[in-house]
Motif scaffolding. Structure first.
Motif, PDB file in Angstrom:
ATOM      1  N   ASN A 254     -21.954 -59.695 -40.062  1.00  0.00           N
ATOM      2  CA  ASN A 254     -22.985 -59.440 -39.091  1.00  0.00           C
ATOM      3  C   ASN A 254     -22.527 -58.005 -38.362  1.00  0.00           C
ATOM      4  O   ASN A 254     -22.090 -57.923 -37.288  1.00  0.00           O
ATOM      5  CB  ASN A 254     -23.415 -60.163 -38.108  1.00  0.00           C
ATOM      6  N   ILE A 256     -24.870 -56.084 -36.736  1.00  0.00           N
ATOM      7  CA  ILE A 256     -25.816 -55.451 -35.886  1.00  0.00           C
ATOM      8  C   ILE A 256     -25.397 -55.418 -34.456  1.00  0.00           C
ATOM      9  O   ILE A 256     -25.821 -54.550 -33.702  1.00  0.00           O
ATOM     10  CB  ILE A 256     -27.105 -56.245 -36.173  1.00  0.00           C
ATOM     11  N   PRO A 257     -24.767 -56.293 -33.971  1.00  0.00           N
ATOM     12  CA  PRO A 257     -24.507 -56.458 -32.445  1.00  0.00           C
ATOM     13  C   PRO A 257     -23.693 -55.197 -31.895  1.00  0.00           C
ATOM     14  O   PRO A 257     -22.574 -55.014 -32.653  1.00  0.00           O
ATOM     15  CB  PRO A 257     -23.536 -57.762 -32.076  1.00  0.00           C
ATOM     16  N   GLN A 258     -23.843 -54.697 -31.055  1.00  0.00           N
ATOM     17  CA  GLN A 258     -23.313 -53.457 -30.479  1.00  0.00           C
ATOM     18  C   GLN A 258     -22.047 -53.743 -29.699  1.00  0.00           C
ATOM     19  O   GLN A 258     -20.952 -52.921 -29.820  1.00  0.00           O
ATOM     20  CB  GLN A 258     -24.196 -52.893 -29.098  1.00  0.00           C
ATOM     21  N   TRP A 261     -19.075 -53.118 -32.335  1.00  0.00           N
ATOM     22  CA  TRP A 261     -18.615 -51.715 -32.375  1.00  0.00           C
ATOM     23  C   TRP A 261     -17.756 -51.092 -31.149  1.00  0.00           C
ATOM     24  O   TRP A 261     -16.808 -50.449 -31.239  1.00  0.00           O
ATOM     25  CB  TRP A 261     -19.713 -50.691 -32.499  1.00  0.00           C
TER      26      TRP A 261
END
Length: 417
Positions: A254, A256-258, A261
């Motif tokens: 996944n 997508i979660p900031q 990163w």
């Protein structure tokens, strides 16, 4: 033992000794460095014209222009703002970059290039073997060696990957089926790969070794390198496709979660923010060598980041130069690195043996990519290996360019006759 051989060739051996022994502790390089500096002074007095080609050959010229600009700004900065002269960012270590480039240049200019490459390969294999042996002893907790690059894990693996990649270059470029050294280098390459992936705590360094190996094989003109690369690519694809654990992880990915990163930066967003603010406050002369920690603390405190990590450096070699000595020094250092890549690529026009070309290219490849997230490649213990290798390449391109020039003039002379 042939005493005339020792008398004539000792600087070459001492140079390769200093390149490797420094990784076990800077103090061990004191005697080799003293001997080499005396030799450098003697050559300068005896044949001062030896160095003029550094500024007449366009490939070497820009390396030295950017280096001289960098070291001048480092000296001015530390004298003006009160930097620590003996700190890693300071003038003494900055000067050692130039000294080792000059020493490597002289070794390549004075001695037979085939002999230089042969000795470089032999000494390189020895040093890599010793590093791997000490690493196994260290990580199996038989004996904890805490000197040189072993004092800091990130520095150790940065240096190990550089020297292992150069070993791969010599393995590919100088492989001979009947040579023991070639097979020994092959064993060392596999051992280094195993060691880096097993022991490294860095997320990037092991992958730099694999990426560098693939790049060296891809760029080499040796036909068998592409066959080996093809086997590695297909083998890697099949291994991933047949491994249930890898496939299950891919199915659960996944991106997508900031937070994912941000976690990759590992708090570097804080230290890089502070670094950029320091550059805005001290653009010309920086804050001086060894002064980063208190200034960074002050900036982070003003930002309200009171619980932030206690940063000793910028976690980026380019920020480190610019923050310590100003934007001119920082951009001069970037120019030095880019000129090193330019030297390597343009050396292909003249060098008959590409070993040092790809050796320097692979060293700078790791230096830059690891240096984007850590200052480990900037460490003093690997200065002799990195910048001495750049100097060797400069000596080789100048020597072979002069040989080609003499051969061309000789042909023209015979044609006129």
């Amino acid at each position: 033992m042939n005493t005339s051989y020792i008398k004539d060739k000792w600087p070459m051996h001492v140079f390769f000794i200093s390149q490797g022994i420094s990784m076990f502790g800077v103090g061990y390089t004191a005697l080799p460095m003293l001997l080499l500096v005396l030799w450098l002074c003697w050559i300068t007095i005896k044949t001062p014209g030896m160095f003029k080609d550094l500024f007449t050959d366009d490939r070497c010229y820009w390396v030295w222009i950017y280096y001289l600009l960098f070291i001048v700004m480092v000296i001015i900065s530390d004298l003006a703002v009160g930097g620590k002269l003996t700190h890693l960012d300071g003038p003494l270590y900055g000067l050692s970059l130039g000294v080792y480039m000059l020493l490597g240049y002289l070794v390549a200019r004075i001695y037979n290039l085939d002999e230089v490459l042969m000795l470089a390969h032999r000494w390189l294999a020895l040093w890599l073997f010793l590093l791997l042996v000490v690493a196994e002893i260290y990580y199996h907790e038989i004996y904890r060696y805490h000197h040189g690059i072993f004092a800091h894990t990130h520095v150790f693996f940065s240096g190990l990957v550089m020297i292992a990649l150069v070993n791969v270059v010599f393995l590919i470029e100088r492989f001979e089926y009947k040579r023991i050294l070639s097979w020994f280098s092959c064993i060392l390459a596999l051992w280094a790969l195993f060691s880096v992936y097993k022991y490294s705590i860095s997320d990037i360094v092991p992958h730099l070794f694999m990426a560098g190996t693939i790049l060296v094989m891809l760029l080499s003109d040796k036909r068998y390198s592409m066959y080996i690369l093809t086997v590695l690519i297909l083998g890697g694809a099949l291994s991933a496709a047949l491994d249930p654990q890898i496939l299950s992880k891919l199915q659960a990915v996944n991106l997508i979660p900031q937070d994912l990163w941000m976690n990759l930066l590992n708090h570097r967003e804080s230290v890089w923010t502070a670094s950029l603010r320091i550059l805005g406050q001290h653009p010309f002369l920086g804050i001086g060598s060894g002064n980063f920690n208190p200034v960074c603390k002050e900036i982070l405190a003003k930002m309200g980041a009171l619980n932030s990590e206690n940063f000793a450096h910028t976690h980026n070699i380019f920020f480190q130069c610019a923050v310590a000595h100003g934007l001119i020094a920082g951009f001069a250092f970037i120019g030095l690195i880019l000129s090193g890549f330019r030297l390597a690529i343009r050396s292909l026009k003249t060098v008959s043996n590409e070993s040092m070309t790809w050796a320097v290219f692979s060293i700078l490849f790791v230096y830059v990519l690891h240096g984007l997230v850590d200052v480990a490649p900037y460490n003093e213990e690997i200065i002799p290996f990195i910048w001495g290798s750049v100097g060797l390449l400069m000596g080789m391109v100048v020597k072979e360019a002069k040989t080609d020039e003499r051969n061309f003039k000789g042909k023209c002379h015979h044609t006129r006759i």
